[in-house]
Each structure stands twice: as C-alpha cells, then as structure tokens.
Scaffold this motif. Structure first.
Motif, short mmCIF file in Angstrom:
data_model
loop_
_atom_site.label_atom_id
_atom_site.label_comp_id
_atom_site.label_asym_id
_atom_site.label_seq_id
_atom_site.Cartn_x
_atom_site.Cartn_y
_atom_site.Cartn_z
N ILE A 312 0.83 -1.20 0.00
CA ILE A 312 0.00 0.00 0.00
C ILE A 312 0.87 1.26 0.00
N GLU A 313 1.94 1.23 0.76
CA GLU A 313 2.79 2.42 0.86
C GLU A 313 3.59 2.66 -0.42
N ALA A 314 3.83 1.61 -1.19
CA ALA A 314 4.65 1.74 -2.40
C ALA A 314 3.83 1.99 -3.67
N CYS A 315 2.52 1.80 -3.60
CA CYS A 315 1.71 1.90 -4.81
C CYS A 315 1.64 3.34 -5.33
N PRO A 316 1.49 3.53 -6.64
CA PRO A 316 1.37 4.89 -7.21
C PRO A 316 0.00 5.49 -6.91
N THR A 317 -0.13 6.78 -7.17
CA THR A 317 -1.42 7.47 -7.00
C THR A 317 -2.08 7.66 -8.36
N LYS A 318 -3.35 8.03 -8.35
CA LYS A 318 -4.09 8.25 -9.58
C LYS A 318 -5.22 9.23 -9.32
N LYS A 319 -5.88 9.63 -10.37
CA LYS A 319 -7.03 10.51 -10.27
C LYS A 319 -8.30 9.68 -10.36
N ILE A 320 -9.16 9.83 -9.37
CA ILE A 320 -10.45 9.14 -9.37
C ILE A 320 -11.54 10.20 -9.36
N GLY A 321 -12.29 10.27 -10.44
CA GLY A 321 -13.28 11.34 -10.57
C GLY A 321 -12.58 12.69 -10.64
N ARG A 322 -12.90 13.55 -9.69
CA ARG A 322 -12.27 14.87 -9.64
C ARG A 322 -11.20 14.99 -8.56
N VAL A 323 -10.88 13.85 -7.95
CA VAL A 323 -9.91 13.86 -6.84
C VAL A 323 -8.56 13.34 -7.31
N SER A 328 -3.62 4.02 -5.50
CA SER A 328 -4.28 3.11 -6.46
C SER A 328 -4.61 1.75 -5.87
N ILE A 329 -4.07 1.44 -4.68
CA ILE A 329 -4.36 0.17 -4.02
C ILE A 329 -4.83 0.45 -2.60
N ARG A 330 -5.94 -0.18 -2.25
CA ARG A 330 -6.49 -0.05 -0.90
C ARG A 330 -6.78 -1.43 -0.32
N CYS A 331 -6.93 -1.45 1.01
CA CYS A 331 -7.38 -2.66 1.70
C CYS A 331 -8.88 -2.55 1.93
N CYS A 332 -9.60 -3.62 1.67
CA CYS A 332 -11.02 -3.63 2.02
C CYS A 332 -11.14 -3.40 3.52
N PRO A 333 -11.96 -2.45 3.96
CA PRO A 333 -12.08 -2.16 5.40
C PRO A 333 -12.75 -3.27 6.20
N CYS A 335 -12.52 -7.01 5.18
CA CYS A 335 -11.78 -8.28 5.18
C CYS A 335 -10.30 -8.11 4.89
N LEU A 336 -9.84 -6.90 4.58
CA LEU A 336 -8.45 -6.57 4.30
C LEU A 336 -7.93 -7.13 2.97
N GLN A 337 -8.83 -7.54 2.08
CA GLN A 337 -8.42 -7.95 0.73
C GLN A 337 -7.81 -6.76 0.00
N LEU A 338 -6.66 -6.96 -0.65
CA LEU A 338 -6.06 -5.91 -1.45
C LEU A 338 -6.87 -5.70 -2.72
N ILE A 339 -7.17 -4.44 -3.02
CA ILE A 339 -7.97 -4.11 -4.21
C ILE A 339 -7.26 -3.02 -5.00
N ASN A 340 -7.09 -3.26 -6.28
CA ASN A 340 -6.47 -2.29 -7.17
C ASN A 340 -7.55 -1.56 -7.98
N HIS A 341 -7.56 -0.24 -7.90
CA HIS A 341 -8.56 0.54 -8.65
C HIS A 341 -8.10 0.68 -10.10
N THR A 342 -8.92 0.20 -11.03
CA THR A 342 -8.55 0.26 -12.45
C THR A 342 -9.25 1.39 -13.18
N ASP A 343 -10.57 1.48 -13.03
CA ASP A 343 -11.30 2.56 -13.70
C ASP A 343 -12.63 2.79 -12.97
N ALA A 344 -13.48 3.60 -13.59
CA ALA A 344 -14.81 3.94 -13.05
C ALA A 344 -14.69 4.85 -11.83
#
Length: 389
Positions: A312-323, A328-333, A335-344
């Motif tokens: 999580i600390e090493a992953c790059p950042t991205k623009k989501i919507g207007r933010v 780009s990678i978060r833990c599910c709050p 179950c702690l599954q790693l999730i990579n945001h791709t689009d939408a």
C-alpha cells in the motif's frame, strides 16, 4: 494401473519387506512410501502417483528428486534411472490449488524446469550414483572438528569427514537454503577453500554407508529422508512458494510474489488443500477460522499485515473522478483484501466479502453513501490498513 506398477503403503510397519522385484520410494519424507517396479517409465510413474494419491485432475504437480525436476512430457518413455531413482529414494511432491483465485496464478512447470534442470546438473547427479558406489573409509582430520578420526569417510574431493559431522553440516546448509553443498576444507598452506560441489546423491550414499564395527555413527533413514526433502525444496524455492497441509501431509505450491501490484490474490493467505479440503493459513500452516476474513488469527497476522502495508505504501497514485493523488491500491475495510482501482468511480465493492466502500475516503456504505454521490469530492484517507472489528 496400481496392480501393474506397484502400490502405496503406509509406514506404520517400518521393517516391512520389499516385494520381490520392487523398490521402495518415499514421498515427502517417511510418512508415505511406494513399492513399485524399477523399470517403469516416468510417464507411468507420474500417472500412478496421481491416481494412487488421489490428486485432483485440476491440480498440476511438481515432482523433484535430488536436484532434478521431473519432465513427464519429455521423459515419459524413459525409465526411473533418468532421475537416479533407486531403492529408498525420496521424492518431493507438490501440487497446485484448484480454486479459481489461485489457479491462473501458478507458475508453469516448464519455467521451473528451465531454471533448474541444467544438463550438467543432470549428468553429474546420475554419475554420482555410479562413481560413489565405493565408499572409502580413511583415518584423517575431520574437516569441521579438526580432530583426528579413523571413522572419516572420503568425499569426492578426497577430503575426510565423519558421518555424524557430514550429517550436521549438510543439515545446517540445507536449513540455510543452500541448493548444493560445498566442501568446507581450507588448505593449510594456501588458506583457500576447497569448495568442491557435493551433489546430494553422493552425500546420501555416504550417509547410508554402514560399517559393522561402528554402530555409533548410524544415521536413521528418516533423518536422511528429511535431508532429501530439504534438498528438493531448495531446488525450486526460488521459482515458487510452498505451504504444507498438516492434515494430509501435502505440499502446495504457488507462484512467487509478483512485482505486479495488481496481482492482489497472490497475497491471500487462505489456503484450501486440493486433497483433503482443509482450510489453513499459508504462512503459519494453522487452521483458518473465518473463511470470509483475510486475517489469520494466529501469530502470523503481523507478518501478513507488514507485507500488505508495504504494498500500500509503495503503490502509485491516480485521479479518481475529480480527486487527484488517490492511492491506487487499498485494503477492504472489512476483510483486508487488497484491491487495485482500475477505472470507473470511487465507489467499489469487494469481491471477497461484498463490502461497499469509497476508494477515496474509505467510508463504508451504511444503507447510503456518507460521502455523497459517486462524482462528489471527499477527503482522501491516508495510506494504511484499516482497523476492523
């Protein structure tokens, strides 16, 4: 097939005689043994193992003997002697998981063979079984203890070592992850190390050497079989990860952790044995308590959290919507599954536990979204692993 090739036996009766014309082969140590004919082909032998041990057809298998990985497609019509398999040989057997999450991620057998079965290694391993048939007992200085002993056995480089010292030295080296054992002898004049490579067949021949006048140096076969397994594990450890199902004594392998941070399923510690369906933790081998949770409740939880935090600390950042600048990678709050945001948009659903949460502020949907609509701006939650109840 079982009637013509041999049969699987348990090892409760350690002194059981080998049926006439057959050899005894151990699988993953001394708990499972096979009596089979030495002239059978590699193809028949692999099929026999899969059938008798009831390995699911959806699971790929890796079989390793000494320093060599089986090549059933190439060597299917060749005999067991191609891998220096003889009486009291021990084979490491690993299988893949069959669940949809892990199956596409396992490394191919061809890749493992390419990186391990070099022609020179295969040639030397088979040659060791011929040249080391005669064990020479010498009176020499034990090359580790530096004590004079008439019980030294001459290694292939002609340096002497007692059987007990050899066993302890080899065991320590294999436990340290070494693939091959090298002679530790240091020349008293040049102060250079011998470093002659001792292949495992050569070492095993020496350890199995029996002397009627020296019962004190007897090394139990079960201890030598453990060395066989460690040697085989070290051969493929750089190509894949392995976990052990304690319930049915099965070794399971996965691909090494990838540099591709999108491959979050590789970090799933939940492991389901394809043979007995035992659900256990990949890291500590203990039983998994909550199938939906990504967190092991045993002592290995911290190690898993440390690995996830590093990603999580090493992953790059991205623009989501207007933010801007959203990790780009978060833990599910939940179950702690790693999730990579791709689009939408920022609103996502965890495929593992079906939890709905915001990828920007990490707020969990509670009937309705607390952070507004999918296009609204909300504060960016810091990187880290969320605390779960």
């Amino acid at each position: 097939m079982g009637k013509t090739l041999g049969k699987i036996k348990d090892t409760k009766n350690k002194d059981e005689d080998i049926p006439p014309g057959m050899i005894r082969i151990y699988i993953n140590g001394d708990k499972t043994k096979i009596h089979c004919y030495p002239h059978i082909t590699i193809g028949h032998f692999v099929g026999f193992i899969r059938e008798e041990l009831k390995i699911p057809s959806a699971s790929d298998i890796i079989m390793v003997h000494n320093h060599l990985v089986f090549q059933p497609e190439i060597d299917k019509f060749k005999g067991l002697d191609q891998y220096n398999i003889k009486n009291n040989s021990c084979i490491l057997l690993c299988i893949t998981e069959t669940n949809a999450k892990t199956k596409p991620k396992h490394i191919s057998l061809k890749s493992i063979i390419k990186n391990t079965n070099q022609p020179s290694i295969r040639r030397d391993c088979c040659r060791m079984s011929i040249n080391d048939g005669y064990i020479h007992k010498i009176s020499d200085l034990d090359i580790l203890t530096y004590e004079q002993s008439h019980q030294c056995l001459q290694m292939r480089c002609r340096h002497g070592m007692t059987k007990d010292t050899l066993y302890q030295y080899v065991k320590s080296k294999y436990e340290s992850g070494d693939k091959y054992i090298k002679c530790p002898h240091i020349d008293e004049y040049t102060h250079t190390k011998c470093d002659t490579k001792w292949y495992h067949p050569s070492i095993k021949n020496v350890l199995l050497y029996e002397n009627m006048n020296d019962n004190k140096s007897h090394i139990p076969l079960q201890d030598i079989l453990k060395l066989d397994v460690m040697c085989a594990q070290n051969v493929i450890k750089n190509e894949c990860m392995m976990a052990h199902c304690k319930q049915c004594d099965t070794w399971i392998y996965r691909d090494k952790l990838s540099d591709n941070l999108c491959s979050s399923t590789m970090f799933d510690p939940r492991t389901k044995c394809p043979k007995c369906e035992n659900l256990f933790c990949w890291q500590c081998n203990e039983e998994w308590e909550d199938e939906k949770s990504m967190v092991c409740t045993k002592n290995c939880t911290f190690n898993f959290r440390a690995e996830v935090l590093q990603i999580i600390e090493a992953c790059p950042t991205k623009k989501i919507g207007r933010v801007e600048d959203v990790p780009s990678i978060r833990c599910c709050p939940q179950c702690l599954q790693l999730i990579n945001h791709t689009d939408a948009c920022k609103h996502v659903k965890c495929r593992n536990c079906q939890c709905d949460f915001c990828f920007v502020c990490m707020g969990v949907k509670n009937g309705e979204w607390q952070c507004g609509a999918h296009g609204d701006v909300c504060p960016i939650a810091p990187r880290g692993i969320p605390e779960i109840a």
